[in-house]
Structure formats: structure tokens, C-alpha cells
Design a protein around this motif. Structure first.
Motif, PDB file in Angstrom:
ATOM      1  N   LEU A  94       0.834  -1.212   0.000  1.00 40.17           N
ATOM      2  CA  LEU A  94       0.000   0.000   0.000  1.00 40.17           C
ATOM      3  C   LEU A  94       0.864   1.257   0.000  1.00 40.17           C
ATOM      4  O   LEU A  94       0.550   2.235  -0.692  1.00 40.17           O
ATOM      5  CB  LEU A  94      -0.914  -0.009   1.222  1.00 40.17           C
ATOM      6  N   ARG A  95       1.932   1.242   0.756  1.00 36.04           N
ATOM      7  CA  ARG A  95       2.824   2.406   0.798  1.00 36.04           C
ATOM      8  C   ARG A  95       3.397   2.686  -0.598  1.00 36.04           C
ATOM      9  O   ARG A  95       3.434   3.836  -1.058  1.00 36.04           O
ATOM     10  CB  ARG A  95       3.946   2.153   1.798  1.00 36.04           C
ATOM     11  N   ILE A  96       3.811   1.628  -1.286  1.00 37.80           N
ATOM     12  CA  ILE A  96       4.368   1.790  -2.632  1.00 37.80           C
ATOM     13  C   ILE A  96       3.284   2.263  -3.606  1.00 37.80           C
ATOM     14  O   ILE A  96       3.519   3.147  -4.440  1.00 37.80           O
ATOM     15  CB  ILE A  96       4.996   0.457  -3.094  1.00 37.80           C
ATOM     16  N   ALA A  97       2.087   1.676  -3.501  1.00 40.01           N
ATOM     17  CA  ALA A  97       0.983   2.085  -4.386  1.00 40.01           C
ATOM     18  C   ALA A  97       0.681   3.576  -4.221  1.00 40.01           C
ATOM     19  O   ALA A  97       0.431   4.287  -5.215  1.00 40.01           O
ATOM     20  CB  ALA A  97      -0.248   1.244  -4.096  1.00 40.01           C
ATOM     21  N   ARG A  98       0.702   4.069  -2.994  1.00 44.80           N
ATOM     22  CA  ARG A  98       0.422   5.487  -2.749  1.00 44.80           C
ATOM     23  C   ARG A  98       1.544   6.362  -3.293  1.00 44.80           C
ATOM     24  O   ARG A  98       1.294   7.429  -3.855  1.00 44.80           O
ATOM     25  CB  ARG A  98       0.206   5.712  -1.258  1.00 44.80           C
ATOM     26  N   GLU A  99       2.789   5.892  -3.124  1.00 46.31           N
ATOM     27  CA  GLU A  99       3.915   6.647  -3.674  1.00 46.31           C
ATOM     28  C   GLU A  99       3.822   6.755  -5.190  1.00 46.31           C
ATOM     29  O   GLU A  99       4.223   7.767  -5.776  1.00 46.31           O
ATOM     30  CB  GLU A  99       5.234   5.980  -3.279  1.00 46.31           C
ATOM     31  N   LEU A 100       3.293   5.706  -5.822  1.00 49.42           N
ATOM     32  CA  LEU A 100       3.189   5.669  -7.278  1.00 49.42           C
ATOM     33  C   LEU A 100       1.906   6.328  -7.788  1.00 49.42           C
ATOM     34  O   LEU A 100       1.677   6.377  -9.003  1.00 49.42           O
ATOM     35  CB  LEU A 100       3.257   4.218  -7.767  1.00 49.42           C
ATOM     36  N   GLY A 101       1.063   6.793  -6.881  1.00 46.04           N
ATOM     37  CA  GLY A 101      -0.169   7.448  -7.283  1.00 46.04           C
ATOM     38  C   GLY A 101      -1.243   6.508  -7.798  1.00 46.04           C
ATOM     39  O   GLY A 101      -2.119   6.922  -8.572  1.00 46.04           O
ATOM     40  N   LEU A 102      -1.223   5.257  -7.361  1.00 52.26           N
ATOM     41  CA  LEU A 102      -2.198   4.264  -7.821  1.00 52.26           C
ATOM     42  C   LEU A 102      -3.432   4.319  -6.920  1.00 52.26           C
ATOM     43  O   LEU A 102      -3.762   3.371  -6.207  1.00 52.26           O
ATOM     44  CB  LEU A 102      -1.570   2.869  -7.831  1.00 52.26           C
ATOM     45  N   THR A 103      -4.115   5.432  -6.953  1.00 50.51           N
ATOM     46  CA  THR A 103      -5.266   5.670  -6.078  1.00 50.51           C
ATOM     47  C   THR A 103      -6.357   4.626  -6.297  1.00 50.51           C
ATOM     48  O   THR A 103      -6.709   4.311  -7.433  1.00 50.51           O
ATOM     49  CB  THR A 103      -5.843   7.063  -6.340  1.00 50.51           C
TER      50      THR A 103
END
Length: 441
Positions: A94-103
């Protein structure tokens, strides 16, 4: 027709071919099978040292590359990279998804497979004896859970499902049950789905990687070998293929090797989902790098689940020294004999020593030494012990051979690393309830 690809067949598998598969494979689902008995036990050791660890060491690197690709192509990800800590693995994802903007990316993790607290010193082990008889510190125990544990998360719309010790074929069976609506007691289809999962679970083994044996079983462009794809129909019939531009090959021979891999009884392959029957499977080549399998079946699933029981194996000391030139074999044998004599007084009941002559006889612990005129031999000494002083002593003795003889030793290397030991046990299915948690990025 559902298309499922495999992006990893073990914990440290290559990443590039997995990205290629998501980019070009038109996949509905990609699985990453990354847990073995030892990797799970090491995961428990890591989590004991740091509660935020215990999942696959390559998870962050993988997720950073594959999450954007999965989002772009609408591919779901199902994996056991959670190892001994699925919750922490999901938090990292989840942390990586948020960093990548994968809302909005939905990440679920499955728990319940850990059964450490349910074991006692008297728990019997498949290898004989009990947990107490092992004489080592228990670090963790996990039951092999099945598609029942993964299915609710998939049905809830998870884009990424992260589990721990789920059975390898279940990573495929769960998406199949969701896609086709198979019942939990449809033994024939579950057996066929387990066949598909078993064929995919080891990655490049079925596309030529572990199959390759030059001059006997040649594989084109092995350095560019691709991962497999399974096209699976509503009754569990499966075609194994790969990307057309990838290296490797899919042939009846590669498929047969993987079909029999780790299957002790093809008519009674025990899994958490079904007692699978592969004994009447038909194999047909239907095109270049396309092999169809039919006839997979099954019977009622076993009442008990297998459990991997991990122990802290203490320290593993490994040292080596090389001998080259005329009479190298004899000098290496003498060095081995010296080490055996020197270590005899140091060893105790907690220590296990192994001495090998690499280049003469070193791979099989039960093999007799075969004659050799090798002129390039390495003496390998390995010791497992809970006592670090004994581990240090072994390395000291190996390095001492540089001056204490025999003649001509060189190239000493030595290291001490943590070790684990695993055994197997059984547990009643109803003692292993599972559940999932899900959160969106």
C-alpha cells in the motif's frame, strides 16, 4: 477463457520476464509463488528480529515494477509473498501504491495459516519424533491453506491478494473458482484446476529453464527465457504457452517433467483443496509452444492440513580452501582428514559437520566417493551448531591449512550465517480458520 500467468516460481526469481508477461500477455491474473519451507522459516526469524519484516525480501522491488503494469492492463495479482508476515507485506504494498499514485488500488492480505501457538512439545512430526525431540528453538509453524482462504478476498474485488503459507496450486485454483463459480466440493474441476496450478507454480521449469541440458535437451535463447501462461477453460482443461517473442520453449517434454515434479503419487496428490488425480492426464501439442492437457481430476480433500514447522538451526559456518596441480586430489583428501581429526574434540551433540571435496564428490550426502584424477579440487567444510564458538573454530581450522599443510592450499574463504531447520506435521482442518483484511491505496 481465463488467462493466468506465473511471474515467479521461487522467492528470488527474475523480475524482468514477469514484467514482460504482464505487459504483453493479456493476463487476467498473474501469480507470484515465492514461499518454500526454508524461506518461510527464515521469514519467522526475520519477524522475530523486526516485527515489520518477515515477508519476501524482493517484495518492494517487485511491487514497484509490477503494480503500475497490473493497473494499466487490468491484471489481478495473487501471491504468497507475505511469507511469515502478510500484514506487513500488505502495508508495504500500500505504501508503494500510494507513492506511485495508484489511487484506489485494493490490497488484501490473508491470515490464519500460522499455527505456532497450536503446537506443543508433544506434537508428532512426519519425520519421526516430536517437536521436543528436535532439540532446537521453534520459530514458527504454518499450515498449508487452500483456495477457500483466498477466494473471499478475490470476490471482494481485491486487485492484490497477499497470503503466507498458501499451497502453490491454490494461487491458481482460487481465481478459477471466482471466474467460473466452481463449488468447493466440485472435486473433478478442483482436481483439474490443481493440475493447472501445479504446472504454473514453478515458473520457467515448464518453459525450458530447469529442463535445459545441452546436447540432450536443448532450449533456445535460455538467457531470455519467458514465464508460462495457462489458458484454462470452464472444465479445467488447460493449454500451457508463453509469449511468442520470449526465449525458452513449451513442449510435451517440458510439460511432462513439471507434471511429475514433487508428485509422489500422481493418482493421489494431496492438497488443501482436493486429492488430485493426474494419472489419466492426456498431453497434446496443439501448436508452436502450445501444449494442451486434459483429464485432470480429483476426489474429496484430505481432512488434515500439512504444517511446516520451522526451527532456529543456529549458526552455519562454511569455509573452503583449494588445491590445484599434480596430486591435488590426494592433498585435498589429506586436508579433509586433518579437518575431521582436528574438529573431533570440538564437536558435541549440538553440532553437525560435513566435509566435501568439490570436484571429486560433493553433491550427494549418501554418495560414495568416486575415483578422480582432478587437478583442481576445493575442500568445503560446513558446520551447523547453536554454539557460535564452534562455528568460529571450524573457520579457524580451515584457514590454518594455509600454513599447516598439506602443501599448496590457497583461496580461503569463510563465513558464518544464520540457519534454519524445517520439519512437517499435520493439523485438523477445522483448527485453521482464516480471514482477510483489505484496504485501498
Amino acid at each position: 477463457m481465463i488467462r493466468i500467468g506465473c511471474g515467479a516460481g521461487f522467492s528470488a526469481d527474475r523480475l524482468g520476464p514477469a514484467c514482460d508477461l504482464i505487459e504483453h500477455g493479456r493476463l487476467d491474473v498473474i501469480i507470484f509463488e515465492c514461499v518454500g519451507e526454508r524461506t518461510l522459516a527464515f521469514g519467522h526469524r526475520d519477524r522475530l528480529a523486526n516485527p515489520g519484516k518477515g515477508y519476501n525480501a524482493q517484495l518492494e522491488s517487485r511491487m514497484r515494477r509490477i503494480l503500475p503494469l497490473c493497473r494499466r492492463h487490468g491484471t489481478k495479482l495473487v501471491t504468497n509473498m507475505g511469507a511469515a508476515n502478510p500484514k506487513a507485506a500488505a502495508e508495504a504494498t500500500l505504501r508503494i501504491a500510494r507513492e506511485l499514485g495508484l489511487t484506489g488500488l485494493k490490497v488484501a492480505y490473508v491470515i490464519g495459516d500460522e499455527v505456532t501457538d497450536q503446537l506443543s512439545p508433544d506434537t508428532p512430526l512426519w519425520e519421526g519424533g516430536t517437536v521436543a525431540d528436535v532439540g532446537l528453538k521453534l520459530v514458527g509453524a504454518n499450515a498449508y491453506i487452500g483456495s477457500d482462504a483466498l477466494l473471499p478476498a478475490i470476490q471482494a474485488g481485491a486487485d492484490v491478494v497477499i497470503a503466507g503459507r498458501v499451497s502453490d496450486p491454490a494461487l491458481v485454483v482460487a481465481p478459477l473458482r471466482n471466474h467460473y463459480g466452481w463449488a468447493e466440493d466440485d472435486w473433478t474441476r478442483l482436481g483439474a484446476g490443481t493440475l493447472a496450478g501445479h504446472l504454473l507454480e514453478c515458473g520457467m521449469q515448464i518453459t525450458g529453464g530447469y529442463f535445459a541440458d545441452p546436447g540432450r535437451k536443448d532450449v533456445p535463447r535460455l538467457a531470455e527465457c519467458g514465464f508460462p501462461i495457462a489458458e484454462i477453460d470452464p472444465d479445467g482443461g488447460v493449454v500451457i504457452t508463453k509469449l511468442a517473442h520470449a526465449g525458452g520453449c513449451v513442449t510435451p517434454m517440458t510439460v511432462k517433467e513439471q507434471l511429475l515434479y514433487e508428485v509422489h503419487d500422481p493418482a493421489r496428490y494431496l492438497t488443501p483443496d482436493v486429492t488430485a488425480d493426474f494419472s489419466r492426464v492426456g498431453i497434446e501439442e496443439v501448436g508452436p509452444d502450445r501444449v494442451r492437457l486434459s483429464g485432470g481430476s480429483g476426489r474429496e480433500r484430505p481432512p488434515e492440513l500439512k504444517v511446516t514447522v520451522g526451527f532456529d538451526g543456529g549458526y552455519l559456518a562454511e569455509g573452503g580452501i583449494s588445491y590445484a596441480g599434480p596430486n591435488a586430489g590426494a592433498r585435498a583428501r589429506l586436508a579433509r582428514d586433518v579437518l575431521e581429526e582436528r574438529m573431533a574434540e570440538t564437536l558435541g551433540n549440538d553440532a553437525k559437520l560435513r566435509l566435501d571435496l568439490i570436484g571429486i564428490s560433493s553433491l550427494h550426502g549418501t554418495a560414495t566417493e568416486y575415483p578422480s584424477d582432478a587437478q583442481d579440487v576445493r575442500v568445503r567444510a560446513a558446520l551447523r551448531s547453536t554454539d557460535r564458538d564452534k562455528a568460529e573454530t571450524l573457520l579457524w581450522e580451515v584457514e590454518s591449512l594455509l600454513c599447516c599443510g598439506p602443501a599448496g592450499g590457497g583461496g580461503y574463504r569463510g563465513a558464518i550465517t544464520p540457519s534454519v531447520v524445517t520439519y512437517s506435521a499435520s493439523i485438523a482442518r477445522d483448527r485453521v480458520p482464516t480471514r482477510f483484511e483489505m484496504e485501498a491505496a
